[in-house]
Write an enzyme that holds these catalytic residues in place. Structure first.
Site, PDB file in Angstrom:
ATOM      1  N   SER A   1       1.517  -1.204  -4.352  1.00  0.00           N
ATOM      2  CA  SER A   1       1.773  -1.546  -2.911  1.00  0.00           C
ATOM      3  C   SER A   1       0.466  -1.563  -1.991  1.00  0.00           C
ATOM      4  O   SER A   1       0.449  -2.252  -0.914  1.00  0.00           O
ATOM      5  CB  SER A   1       2.813  -0.736  -2.371  1.00  0.00           C
ATOM      6  OG  SER A   1       2.343   0.559  -2.152  1.00  0.00           O
ATOM      7  N   CYS A   2      -0.519  -1.120  -2.402  1.00  0.00           N
ATOM      8  CA  CYS A   2      -1.738  -0.980  -1.640  1.00  0.00           C
ATOM      9  C   CYS A   2      -2.136  -2.826  -1.753  1.00  0.00           C
ATOM     10  O   CYS A   2      -1.990  -3.355  -2.380  1.00  0.00           O
ATOM     11  CB  CYS A   2      -2.942  -0.336  -2.361  1.00  0.00           C
ATOM     12  SG  CYS A   2      -2.733   1.377  -2.238  1.00  0.00           S
ATOM     13  N   VAL A   3      -3.050  -2.913  -0.699  1.00  0.00           N
ATOM     14  CA  VAL A   3      -3.627  -4.284  -0.231  1.00  0.00           C
ATOM     15  C   VAL A   3      -5.284  -4.063  -0.224  1.00  0.00           C
ATOM     16  O   VAL A   3      -5.746  -3.150   0.377  1.00  0.00           O
ATOM     17  CB  VAL A   3      -2.965  -4.889   0.952  1.00  0.00           C
ATOM     18  CG1 VAL A   3      -3.784  -5.904   1.188  1.00  0.00           C
ATOM     19  CG2 VAL A   3      -1.581  -5.109   0.859  1.00  0.00           C
TER      20      VAL A   3
END
Lengths: 166, 211
Positions: free
Chosen positions: A38-40
């Site tokens: 879910s990190c960007v």
């Protein structure tokens, strides 16, 4: 590691862990963020100055710390741009690319849609600062590793099924 | 860096986990008809980066069994295995129920539906045993969602679960877990990611005098 091969011979990899940012003016380097869920990851590249920067954001908003200056998109974007400028980059002429923000698990309780919120926070945060993405690979359900080539500004996005280039 | 926090809480967690794995071993042994035993030689509280490192690296492909945690303890649980270990572990169950085929494949990460189902069940038994033991000691009800099995980069799976619960306090409970079947040993990583304050409330409510 496989990433060393992907970077090409003689290219040194500089990794950004969760909440970290890395900047380079060395054309023989590539900036990498491994295993984004879910990190960007947000990449900035100033072709004229030869400056590249990569941030590994974890959550949309919160309180920044010295150990993890870009753990949160807000206010982490400010720290990211400040580091880019300090290295000689020009935010106005830079090219921005982003990848990540996946939802790979059906989380208990419906989850908090962190991946989507991270992606939206990056888009909104750049817009507020008069900047915008030139390319993105956001959302979906696949994990990603991204690698920003300092020399070219190309962003390689690897998943377990293949690699795309932004 | 990994932390070994307050002795009392850590000892309580280690005891709870140890007792739970005895129960989980009994269940798996009964299901498989094999002398399966589960041990957890270490338990730590780690950062997400540390956990990815323990799993072999953020980009390493793993098989992950995910269960959501609901009730008195809310959060997420993951059992991470290397693909080859996952296939061997699924074989513990499938070889014994007469599936007629070993859980093997030519691909590095391929797992058929039967293999995924077996792994989901093993993850379910292992995680639920720990949570049930925590619930028994605290007299509080803890529930789990049905297991999901995904094949993904270790960092991505950890990141997806960690981001949902930890926020400011990014510590994950990580137990090195070994499944024994005779001389055969399969290493896995059991992760419990409680929402902020959730685990502490449960530990405070736990009765350390219970066997």
């Amino acid at each position: 590691m496989t990433s060393a091969t992907a970077a090409g011979a003689g290219v040194r990899l500089i990794a950004a862990g969760i909440g970290e940012l890395v900047v380079s003016a060395d054309p023989a380097t590539a900036l990498v963020a491994y295993g984004l869920g879910s990190c960007v990851a947000l990449a900035a590249h100033d072709a004229r100055g030869g400056i590249a920067a990569l941030a590994h954001f974890m959550l949309p908003a919160g309180t920044a710390s010295a150990e993890a200056p870009v753990k949160f998109v807000e206010p982490g974007l400010d720290a990211f741009l400040e580091a880019f400028v300090a290295a000689g980059g020009d935010p106005a002429r830079a090219t921005y690319k982003a990848a990540g923000g996946a939802a790979m698990l059906r989380l208990a309780g419906g989850g908090l849609d962190i991946g989507q919120r991270n992606a939206e926070a990056v888009l909104r945060g750049l817009e507020r600062r008069g900047l915008r993405l030139a390319a993105a690979d956001l959302g979906g359900s696949a994990g990603r590793t991204v690698q920003l080539e300092t020399r070219t500004g190309r962003l390689l996005v690897r998943s377990i099924v293949g690699t795309t280039t932004l | 860096m990994n932390e070994r926090p307050t002795t009392t809480d850590d000892e309580l967690l280690a005891e709870t986990l140890s007792a739970a794995m005895v129960r989980a071993s009994d269940v798996l042994a009964e299901m498989s008809g094999r002398p399966i035993r589960i041990s957890t030689p270490s338990i730590d509280r780690c950062s997400p980066d540390d956990v990815a490192h323990m799993a072999g690296g953020a980009e390493v492909v793993v098989v992950a069994v995910y269960l959501g945690i609901l009730g008195a303890l809310s959060g997420h649980a993951l059992l991470l295995l290397e693909p080859d270990s996952a296939r061997r572990l699924a074989g513990f169950l499938l070889d014994s129920v007469g599936s007629g085929r070993p859980v093997e494949s030519e691909g590095a990460v391929d797992l058929d539906d039967l293999g995924r189902s077996a792994l989901g069940e093993i993850g379910n038994v292992t995680v639920s045993a720990f949570l049930n033991e925590l619930g028994r000691r605290s007299s509080l009800a803890i529930l789990t969602t049905p297991p999901q099995v995904v094949v993904e980069m270790a960092g991505a799976v950890i990141d997806a679960a960690v981001s949902d619960v930890v926020g400011e306090q990014d510590r994950v409970l990580a137990a090195h877990t070994i499944f024994h079947d005779g001389e055969d040993r399969i290493h896995a990583l059991l992760l419990v990611l409680p929402e902020l304050g959730s685990l502490q409330r449960l530990l405070t409510a736990s009765d350390p005098r219970l066997p």
